[in-house]
Write a protein that holds these residues in place. Structure first.
Motif, PDB file in Angstrom:
ATOM      1  N   GLY A  63       0.795  -1.227   0.000  1.00 10.70           N
ATOM      2  CA  GLY A  63       0.000   0.000   0.000  1.00 10.70           C
ATOM      3  C   GLY A  63       0.826   1.274   0.000  1.00 10.70           C
ATOM      4  O   GLY A  63       0.337   2.334   0.398  1.00 10.70           O
ATOM      5  N   ILE A  64       2.063   1.197  -0.485  1.00 11.00           N
ATOM      6  CA  ILE A  64       2.942   2.366  -0.526  1.00 11.00           C
ATOM      7  C   ILE A  64       2.832   3.028  -1.896  1.00 11.00           C
ATOM      8  O   ILE A  64       2.942   2.364  -2.930  1.00 11.00           O
ATOM      9  N   GLY A  65       2.596   4.347  -1.921  1.00  8.78           N
ATOM     10  CA  GLY A  65       2.530   5.080  -3.171  1.00  8.78           C
ATOM     11  C   GLY A  65       3.912   5.360  -3.724  1.00  8.78           C
ATOM     12  O   GLY A  65       4.888   5.458  -2.970  1.00  8.78           O
ATOM     13  N   PHE A  66       4.006   5.479  -5.042  1.00  9.99           N
ATOM     14  CA  PHE A  66       5.322   5.707  -5.643  1.00  9.99           C
ATOM     15  C   PHE A  66       5.928   7.024  -5.168  1.00  9.99           C
ATOM     16  O   PHE A  66       7.162   7.175  -5.119  1.00  9.99           O
ATOM     17  N   TRP A  67       5.098   7.995  -4.836  1.00  8.94           N
ATOM     18  CA  TRP A  67       5.595   9.281  -4.357  1.00  8.94           C
ATOM     19  C   TRP A  67       6.262   9.166  -2.985  1.00  8.94           C
ATOM     20  O   TRP A  67       6.955  10.081  -2.551  1.00  8.94           O
ATOM     21  N   GLN A  68       6.060   8.036  -2.314  1.00 13.54           N
ATOM     22  CA  GLN A  68       6.669   7.810  -1.008  1.00 13.54           C
ATOM     23  C   GLN A  68       8.027   7.118  -1.114  1.00 13.54           C
ATOM     24  O   GLN A  68       8.698   6.913  -0.093  1.00 13.54           O
ATOM     25  N   ARG A  69       8.407   6.761  -2.320  1.00  8.36           N
ATOM     26  CA  ARG A  69       9.648   6.017  -2.519  1.00  8.36           C
ATOM     27  C   ARG A  69      10.882   6.909  -2.618  1.00  8.36           C
ATOM     28  O   ARG A  69      12.007   6.420  -2.697  1.00  8.36           O
ATOM     29  N   GLY A  70      10.694   8.204  -2.636  1.00  5.66           N
ATOM     30  CA  GLY A  70      11.812   9.140  -2.559  1.00  5.66           C
ATOM     31  C   GLY A  70      12.791   9.051  -3.708  1.00  5.66           C
ATOM     32  O   GLY A  70      12.406   9.037  -4.882  1.00  5.66           O
ATOM     33  N   TYR A  71      14.082   8.931  -3.364  1.00  3.11           N
ATOM     34  CA  TYR A  71      15.146   9.045  -4.356  1.00  3.11           C
ATOM     35  C   TYR A  71      15.174   7.888  -5.360  1.00  3.11           C
ATOM     36  O   TYR A  71      15.735   8.050  -6.444  1.00  3.11           O
ATOM     37  N   ILE A  72      14.578   6.767  -5.025  1.00  3.21           N
ATOM     38  CA  ILE A  72      14.611   5.648  -5.973  1.00  3.21           C
ATOM     39  C   ILE A  72      13.808   5.980  -7.225  1.00  3.21           C
ATOM     40  O   ILE A  72      14.088   5.466  -8.310  1.00  3.21           O
ATOM     41  N   ASN A  73      12.810   6.862  -7.103  1.00  2.00           N
ATOM     42  CA  ASN A  73      12.085   7.332  -8.289  1.00  2.00           C
ATOM     43  C   ASN A  73      13.016   8.088  -9.227  1.00  2.00           C
ATOM     44  O   ASN A  73      13.030   7.850 -10.445  1.00  2.00           O
ATOM     45  N   LEU A  74      13.800   8.999  -8.654  1.00  5.01           N
ATOM     46  CA  LEU A  74      14.742   9.773  -9.459  1.00  5.01           C
ATOM     47  C   LEU A  74      15.787   8.868 -10.093  1.00  5.01           C
ATOM     48  O   LEU A  74      16.169   9.052 -11.255  1.00  5.01           O
ATOM     49  N   TYR A  75      16.258   7.892  -9.313  1.00  9.46           N
ATOM     50  CA  TYR A  75      17.263   6.974  -9.850  1.00  9.46           C
ATOM     51  C   TYR A  75      16.711   6.199 -11.049  1.00  9.46           C
ATOM     52  O   TYR A  75      17.378   6.088 -12.087  1.00  9.46           O
ATOM     53  N   TYR A  76      15.500   5.672 -10.898  1.00 15.56           N
ATOM     54  CA  TYR A  76      14.937   4.869 -11.990  1.00 15.56           C
ATOM     55  C   TYR A  76      14.780   5.699 -13.259  1.00 15.56           C
ATOM     56  O   TYR A  76      15.179   5.265 -14.350  1.00 15.56           O
ATOM     57  N   TRP A  77      14.212   6.890 -13.145  1.00 16.68           N
ATOM     58  CA  TRP A  77      13.980   7.692 -14.339  1.00 16.68           C
ATOM     59  C   TRP A  77      15.285   8.227 -14.908  1.00 16.68           C
ATOM     60  O   TRP A  77      15.396   8.429 -16.124  1.00 16.68           O
ATOM     61  N   PHE A  78      16.284   8.412 -14.058  1.00 15.69           N
ATOM     62  CA  PHE A  78      17.600   8.817 -14.555  1.00 15.69           C
ATOM     63  C   PHE A  78      18.215   7.691 -15.389  1.00 15.69           C
ATOM     64  O   PHE A  78      18.716   7.928 -16.499  1.00 15.69           O
ATOM     65  N   VAL A  79      18.174   6.459 -14.881  1.00 15.48           N
ATOM     66  CA  VAL A  79      18.701   5.302 -15.614  1.00 15.48           C
ATOM     67  C   VAL A  79      17.909   5.078 -16.894  1.00 15.48           C
ATOM     68  O   VAL A  79      18.485   4.803 -17.959  1.00 15.48           O
ATOM     69  N   THR A  80      16.585   5.201 -16.811  1.00 17.45           N
ATOM     70  CA  THR A  80      15.742   5.018 -17.991  1.00 17.45           C
ATOM     71  C   THR A  80      16.069   6.056 -19.060  1.00 17.45           C
ATOM     72  O   THR A  80      16.127   5.731 -20.258  1.00 17.45           O
ATOM     73  N   ALA A  81      16.292   7.303 -18.644  1.00 19.21           N
ATOM     74  CA  ALA A  81      16.642   8.359 -19.595  1.00 19.21           C
ATOM     75  C   ALA A  81      17.981   8.070 -20.268  1.00 19.21           C
ATOM     76  O   ALA A  81      18.139   8.269 -21.481  1.00 19.21           O
ATOM     77  N   ILE A  82      18.951   7.588 -19.488  1.00 21.31           N
ATOM     78  CA  ILE A  82      20.262   7.253 -20.054  1.00 21.31           C
ATOM     79  C   ILE A  82      20.131   6.124 -21.074  1.00 21.31           C
ATOM     80  O   ILE A  82      20.682   6.197 -22.180  1.00 21.31           O
TER      81      ILE A  82
END
Length: 270
Positions: free
Chosen positions: A231-250
């Motif tokens: 029941g955890i929202g993605f907005w609660q995952r903090g820096y791992i969101n930024l990491y994933y989208w950074f890797v995906t962008a690369i």
């Protein structure tokens, strides 16, 4: 930088202009993949369902695995297994897509970088069915519907974006190195065990977990489980969101550059 943004804009423009053709190719691709079989496209759904049934029988009925994170094993397993099926299907099918659509690569003025995306969209159609399947499984086991279940659509989109970059890499390299698709298959087999599908993060020591979190599929599989279990929202995952989208962008940029560099030579090799 400005040039890259312009190329990305042109790509989006061509994607929109050719959207009808792309959807038609994706639909035909799904049909052609199982052409000649008695059950046709139904096999696309039967194979993962049989695998899930086997895992359910072996681990929940046979070995009687205890609940994980206070939930039945099969309900803990499928939210991570389903996105992996989507990912592996998209990557493997895109490996040889330029051979399949060589007539478009050679003779027709068409942005060939859209062809690997046809494979990803084709796999997405199957994945949408299995998202509904997960919902049904939880309802059958007596869990009430929650709005957070819809969060898996966000993670599906996140995985879709990752697959586009990877599909450009594997499709373009496979044209010049035919054995590359076999290497991709082996890498996927290894990746299956490096992704938290059969194991939970709390079962791994912290040092190993730090390394395993580098895998972007960790974000996706845990995101699906967050949607249905924790029941955890993605907005609660903090820096791992930024990491994933950074890797995906690369990966997206690297895939685009590799594809652009090799594209002029496709017609000579195919």
């Amino acid at each position: 930088m400005i040039r890259k943004l312009q190329e990305f804009f042109y790509f989006l423009r061509d994607f929109y202009i050719n959207r009808v053709l792309i959807l038609k190719l994706s639909r035909n691709d799904l049909k052609a993949r199982y052409a000649g079989n008695f059950f046709g496209v139904i096999w696309a759904f039967i194979q993962p369902l049989v695998t899930i049934l086997v895992f359910w029988f072996v681990f929940q009925v046979g070995f009687k695995n205890p609940p994980i994170e206070n939930i039945e094993f099969i309900l803990w397993f499928i939210p991570a297994y389903i996105p992996w099926v989507y990912f592996s299907d998209s990557v493997l099918s895109s490996a040889n897509c330029l051979y399949e659509y060589s007539y478009l690569v050679k003779k027709i003025r068409f942005r060939t970088s859209l062809l690997p995306i046809v494979k990803v969209i084709s796999a997405s159609c199957i994945h949408l069915f299995f998202i509904i399947f997960i919902w049904l499984m939880y309802l059958i086991y007596g869990y009430p519907f929650r709005l957070l279940w819809l969060q898996c659509i966000y993670y599906s989109f996140a995985l879709f974006c990752l697959e586009i970059g990877i599909s450009w890499i594997v499709s373009s390299v496979s044209v010049f190195f035919k054995d590359f698709s076999q290497i991709v298959n082996i890498m996927l087999q290894i990746g299956f065990w490096l992704t938290p599908i059969f194991w939970a993060p709390d079962q791994i020591n912290n040092h190993a977990m730090t390394v395993l979190k580098i895998n972007p599929l960790y974000y996706i599989t845990q995101g699906y489980r967050d949607s249905f279990i924790t029941g955890i929202g993605f907005w609660q995952r903090g820096y791992i969101n930024l990491y994933y989208w950074f890797v995906t962008a690369i990966i997206f940029v690297v895939g685009a550059l590799i594809y652009k560099r090799l594209r002029p030579h496709f017609s000579d090799v195919l």
